[in-house]
Motif scaffolding. Structure first.
Motif, PDB file in Angstrom:
ATOM      1  N   GLU A 175       0.834  -1.202   0.000  1.00 30.62           N
ATOM      2  CA  GLU A 175       0.000   0.000   0.000  1.00 30.62           C
ATOM      3  C   GLU A 175       0.870   1.254   0.000  1.00 30.62           C
ATOM      4  OE1 GLU A 175      -4.019  -0.480   2.380  1.00 30.62           O
ATOM      5  OE2 GLU A 175      -2.396  -1.498   3.451  1.00 30.62           O
ATOM      6  N   LEU A 176       1.943   1.257   0.791  1.00 28.58           N
ATOM      7  CA  LEU A 176       2.850   2.407   0.801  1.00 28.58           C
ATOM      8  C   LEU A 176       3.506   2.590  -0.560  1.00 28.58           C
ATOM      9  CD1 LEU A 176       4.716   2.028   4.242  1.00 28.58           C
ATOM     10  CD2 LEU A 176       2.778   3.520   3.695  1.00 28.58           C
ATOM     11  N   VAL A 177       3.927   1.479  -1.162  1.00 26.92           N
ATOM     12  CA  VAL A 177       4.613   1.548  -2.454  1.00 26.92           C
ATOM     13  C   VAL A 177       3.660   2.014  -3.544  1.00 26.92           C
ATOM     14  CG1 VAL A 177       5.656   0.106  -4.256  1.00 26.92           C
ATOM     15  CG2 VAL A 177       6.433  -0.090  -1.888  1.00 26.92           C
ATOM     16  N   ASP A 178       2.469   1.482  -3.582  1.00 26.52           N
ATOM     17  CA  ASP A 178       1.505   1.899  -4.603  1.00 26.52           C
ATOM     18  C   ASP A 178       1.174   3.382  -4.476  1.00 26.52           C
ATOM     19  OD1 ASP A 178       1.241  -0.473  -5.995  1.00 26.52           O
ATOM     20  OD2 ASP A 178      -0.439  -1.202  -4.793  1.00 26.52           O
ATOM     21  N   ALA A 179       1.040   3.859  -3.246  1.00 28.44           N
ATOM     22  CA  ALA A 179       0.743   5.282  -3.054  1.00 28.44           C
ATOM     23  C   ALA A 179       1.906   6.150  -3.528  1.00 28.44           C
ATOM     24  CB  ALA A 179       0.435   5.553  -1.583  1.00 28.44           C
ATOM     25  N   ALA A 180       3.139   5.730  -3.236  1.00 32.40           N
ATOM     26  CA  ALA A 180       4.304   6.502  -3.672  1.00 32.40           C
ATOM     27  C   ALA A 180       4.427   6.492  -5.189  1.00 32.40           C
ATOM     28  CB  ALA A 180       5.570   5.941  -3.026  1.00 32.40           C
ATOM     29  N   ILE A 181       4.162   5.350  -5.812  1.00 34.95           N
ATOM     30  CA  ILE A 181       4.203   5.292  -7.279  1.00 34.95           C
ATOM     31  C   ILE A 181       3.188   6.264  -7.876  1.00 34.95           C
ATOM     32  CG2 ILE A 181       3.673   3.811  -9.257  1.00 34.95           C
ATOM     33  CD1 ILE A 181       4.923   1.478  -7.656  1.00 34.95           C
ATOM     34  N   ALA A 182       1.999   6.310  -7.312  1.00 35.85           N
ATOM     35  CA  ALA A 182       0.982   7.243  -7.803  1.00 35.85           C
ATOM     36  C   ALA A 182       1.439   8.687  -7.656  1.00 35.85           C
ATOM     37  CB  ALA A 182      -0.324   7.015  -7.052  1.00 35.85           C
ATOM     38  N   ARG A 183       2.128   8.998  -6.552  1.00 33.90           N
ATOM     39  CA  ARG A 183       2.622  10.371  -6.358  1.00 33.90           C
ATOM     40  C   ARG A 183       3.706  10.707  -7.369  1.00 33.90           C
ATOM     41  NH1 ARG A 183       2.282   8.655  -0.843  1.00 33.90           N
ATOM     42  NH2 ARG A 183       4.551   8.484  -0.673  1.00 33.90           N
ATOM     43  N   ILE A 184       4.585   9.743  -7.637  1.00 36.55           N
ATOM     44  CA  ILE A 184       5.637   9.969  -8.633  1.00 36.55           C
ATOM     45  C   ILE A 184       5.019  10.197 -10.008  1.00 36.55           C
ATOM     46  CG2 ILE A 184       7.572   8.885  -9.854  1.00 36.55           C
ATOM     47  CD1 ILE A 184       8.242   7.459  -7.196  1.00 36.55           C
ATOM     48  N   GLU A 185       4.058   9.375 -10.366  1.00 33.25           N
ATOM     49  CA  GLU A 185       3.429   9.517 -11.687  1.00 33.25           C
ATOM     50  C   GLU A 185       2.684  10.842 -11.811  1.00 33.25           C
ATOM     51  OE1 GLU A 185       2.751   4.819 -12.872  1.00 33.25           O
ATOM     52  OE2 GLU A 185       1.150   5.899 -11.805  1.00 33.25           O
ATOM     53  N   ARG A 186       2.210  11.363 -10.700  1.00 27.48           N
ATOM     54  CA  ARG A 186       1.473  12.617 -10.721  1.00 27.48           C
ATOM     55  C   ARG A 186       2.408  13.830 -10.762  1.00 27.48           C
ATOM     56  NH1 ARG A 186      -1.611  11.337  -6.953  1.00 27.48           N
ATOM     57  NH2 ARG A 186      -0.823  12.488  -5.154  1.00 27.48           N
ATOM     58  N   CYS A 187       3.467  13.798  -9.999  1.00 26.20           N
ATOM     59  CA  CYS A 187       4.329  14.985  -9.838  1.00 26.20           C
ATOM     60  C   CYS A 187       5.542  14.995 -10.763  1.00 26.20           C
ATOM     61  CB  CYS A 187       4.810  15.086  -8.389  1.00 26.20           C
ATOM     62  SG  CYS A 187       3.528  15.449  -7.192  1.00 26.20           S
ATOM     63  N   ASN A 188       6.072  13.831 -11.092  1.00 28.86           N
ATOM     64  CA  ASN A 188       7.348  13.812 -11.796  1.00 28.86           C
ATOM     65  C   ASN A 188       7.310  14.456 -13.176  1.00 28.86           C
ATOM     66  OD1 ASN A 188      10.172  12.946 -11.513  1.00 28.86           O
ATOM     67  ND2 ASN A 188       9.722  11.712 -13.333  1.00 28.86           N
ATOM     68  N   PRO A 189       6.220  14.345 -13.943  1.00 27.01           N
ATOM     69  CA  PRO A 189       6.222  15.029 -15.243  1.00 27.01           C
ATOM     70  C   PRO A 189       6.463  16.532 -15.139  1.00 27.01           C
ATOM     71  CG  PRO A 189       4.448  13.417 -15.172  1.00 27.01           C
ATOM     72  CD  PRO A 189       5.024  13.489 -13.778  1.00 27.01           C
ATOM     73  N   LYS A 190       6.134  17.134 -14.013  1.00 27.45           N
ATOM     74  CA  LYS A 190       6.350  18.565 -13.826  1.00 27.45           C
ATOM     75  C   LYS A 190       7.768  18.885 -13.346  1.00 27.45           C
ATOM     76  CE  LYS A 190       1.522  19.032 -12.387  1.00 27.45           C
ATOM     77  NZ  LYS A 190       0.611  19.379 -11.263  1.00 27.45           N
ATOM     78  N   LEU A 191       8.462  17.879 -12.786  1.00 31.41           N
ATOM     79  CA  LEU A 191       9.739  18.163 -12.107  1.00 31.41           C
ATOM     80  C   LEU A 191      10.935  17.453 -12.726  1.00 31.41           C
ATOM     81  CD1 LEU A 191       8.509  17.925  -8.398  1.00 31.41           C
ATOM     82  CD2 LEU A 191       8.809  19.986  -9.791  1.00 31.41           C
ATOM     83  N   ASN A 192      10.745  16.287 -13.318  1.00 30.91           N
ATOM     84  CA  ASN A 192      11.857  15.492 -13.851  1.00 30.91           C
ATOM     85  C   ASN A 192      12.871  15.150 -12.752  1.00 30.91           C
ATOM     86  OD1 ASN A 192      13.253  14.141 -15.925  1.00 30.91           O
ATOM     87  ND2 ASN A 192      14.551  15.916 -16.325  1.00 30.91           N
ATOM     88  N   ALA A 193      12.355  14.747 -11.597  1.00 31.30           N
ATOM     89  CA  ALA A 193      13.214  14.375 -10.472  1.00 31.30           C
ATOM     90  C   ALA A 193      13.636  12.909 -10.543  1.00 31.30           C
ATOM     91  CB  ALA A 193      12.485  14.631  -9.156  1.00 31.30           C
ATOM     92  N   VAL A 194      12.730  12.039 -10.985  1.00 28.52           N
ATOM     93  CA  VAL A 194      12.998  10.598 -11.073  1.00 28.52           C
ATOM     94  C   VAL A 194      13.255  10.261 -12.532  1.00 28.52           C
ATOM     95  CG1 VAL A 194      12.094   8.290 -10.608  1.00 28.52           C
ATOM     96  CG2 VAL A 194      11.497  10.192  -9.094  1.00 28.52           C
TER      97      VAL A 194
END
Length: 475
Positions: free
Chosen positions: A25-44
């Motif tokens: 559950e923690l991992v799935d939530a973090a993946i969702a956050r990365i998919e939501r935010c990373n296109p704007k930041l290019n951090a990952v």
């Protein structure tokens, strides 16, 4: 609503221990956050979501961070079967066949790795804008740099993708992005964390690995999980007297803190960075500490920049040639950035005598620096000389390939001294500019004395909290 986004790694691990959530559950939530935010930041810049989900399904080691999502910097942190490019086109196809000792300890602590974060090429610049992966944007203002070289780690943590992330620091690369992104960043003592098995040391003792975190307790608990020499380590830090997590919340006592704004580069300091130090000094005095304005001048410091550059350039030579052996071909100037190639050529030109001279002078500096702690417990300085710079500020002008290095020297003249001496140092987010940009202040502690820094940082965090602040790009 994501129920985990505001929780640090310690709190997330506690939920797993109490069986209130599963690691998946923690991992799935973090993946969702990365998919939501990373296109704007290019951090990952690299993801391993499928492998992370399989790992999260267990069994996992019973450690302090069992099931907590984590990101590794795409530099030095070798993980078997996952690319390790160092932010360089020359190494874009390199895949290690083993884990580094530090990564083994991360995994042993129960962390679940979701991918790799953006870095400047070979970690050389205090901004994260490599030709391989492109610029990493600051969550507080996407037109600005997230700092470097651990900018991807800082942007990922500040935006809430993960609670903390691996980072490394050879001249400020943990502290600079922590300052730019409003986070806590501690560079540990030389030899505190392992560098094996691939490296006897990193950049001639200048680089230390650890993490960028939102909370002080996460930094302390993670260092507890990773510290200590690996087998055969040529250098290691004095042993801690007790777990660092026990220092968080422990009274620091009345500390004597030296305040210095002088730097050998003579670079001007932005008024907001000066205000950050002045605010920190007042807060320290309000907490009962003694702040002593002093001149952190050391004999021969005017030449230190040259010796640091020689050692740094020698590290580039060693790093590129080691990469060439792994890749089975010689370094190619078309596959590295002009700045990197110019530094490589500069390093080759120094010769053995020049390199040994730089090492002798840096060690001499370390001895002199140690004496500056005879009358103070820590030094307070700016982390950087200006708020997060705009993207493109460190671009290489035509015909001036080393210009980014000179800009770096004026942007962060206060950070490299802790790397040269090997002392622990931290950037603490205690100030925000009128434009809403975070600005950290730096504390340097005695060699081997992370304990005092953790006690002081936790006291400041409790009295003047920062974790409630959220940037414009936030999960």
């Amino acid at each position: 609503m994501d129920p985990f986004v505001s929780l640090d790694g310690t709190a997330q691990a506690e939920l797993v221990r109490r069986r209130e959530v599963t690691p998946l559950e923690l991992v799935d939530a973090a993946i969702a956050r990365i998919e939501r935010c990373n296109p704007k930041l290019n951090a990952v810049v690299q993801t391993q979501f499928d492998a992370a989900r399989e790992q999260a399904k267990g069994p996992l080691p019973e450690g302090p961070f069992t099931g907590v999502p984590f990101l590794l910097k795409d530099l030095l942190a070798a993980q078997r079967g996952q690319p390790l490019t160092g932010g360089s086109r020359f190494m874009k196809d390199f895949v290690p066949d083993h884990d580094s000792e530090l990564v083994k300890r991360h995994l042993r602590a129960g962390l679940v790795v979701l991918g790799k974060t953006n870095t400047s090429e070979l970690g050389l610049l205090p901004t994260t804008e490599s030709a391989l992966y492109g610029p990493c944007r600051n969550p507080w203002d996407v037109t600005r740099s997230a700092g470097g070289s651990s900018g991807g780690a800082a942007a990922a943590v500040a935006s809430g993708m993960v609670p903390f992330a691996h980072a490394s620091d050879g001249g400020g690369s943990i502290r600079i992005p922590a300052s730019c992104c409003g986070l806590f960043g501690l560079k540990p003592t030389r030899g505190r964390n392992p560098t094996g098995p691939d490296l006897a040391d990193a950049y001639h003792w200048l680089v230390a690995d650890h993490a960028i975190t939102r909370t002080v307790r996460d930094s302390a608990a993670l260092l507890d999980a990773t510290e200590g020499p690996d087998v055969g380590a040529p250098v290691f830090a004095p042993p801690r007297s007790r777990p660092y997590l026990m220092e968080v919340g422990a009274p620091p006592g009345r500390l004597r803190i030296g305040l210095s704004l002088r730097n050998a580069m003579g670079a001007p300091v932005h008024p907001e960075c000066l205000a950050a130090v002045a605010t920190a000094a007042r807060r320290l005095e309000g907490l009962g500490h003694s702040v002593i304005e002093a001149n952190l001048h050391l004999p021969g410091e005017e030449d230190l920049g040259q010796h640091f550059m020689t050692a740094w350039a020698a590290g580039v030579v060693h790093g590129l040639e080691a990469a060439a052996r792994r890749m089975g071909r010689e370094p190619d100037p078309t596959e590295v950035e002009p700045f990197t190639w110019a530094l490589y050529q500069f390093g080759l030109a120094q010769g053995l005598s020049g390199y040994l001279r730089s090492q002798e002078e840096l060690l001499r500096f370390s001895r002199a620096f140690a004496h500056r702690f005879e009358e103070v417990d820590a030094w307070l300085l700016p982390t950087v000389t200006e708020p997060a710079p705009t993207l493109g500020s460190f671009a290489t002008p035509p015909g001036e390939p080393l210009q980014p290095l000179f800009h770096a020297a004026t942007f962060t003249p206060y950070c490299p001294m802790a790397n040269m001496a090997g002392n622990p140092a931290m950037s603490v987010p205690l100030h925000w500019s009128p434009e809403g940009l975070p600005i950290g202040v730096q504390f340097i502690g005695r060699f081997g004395d992370e304990a005092t820094l953790f006690r002081l940082a936790a006291q400041l965090e409790a009295a003047h909290p920062w974790t409630h602040r959220r940037p414009a790009v936030s999960a």
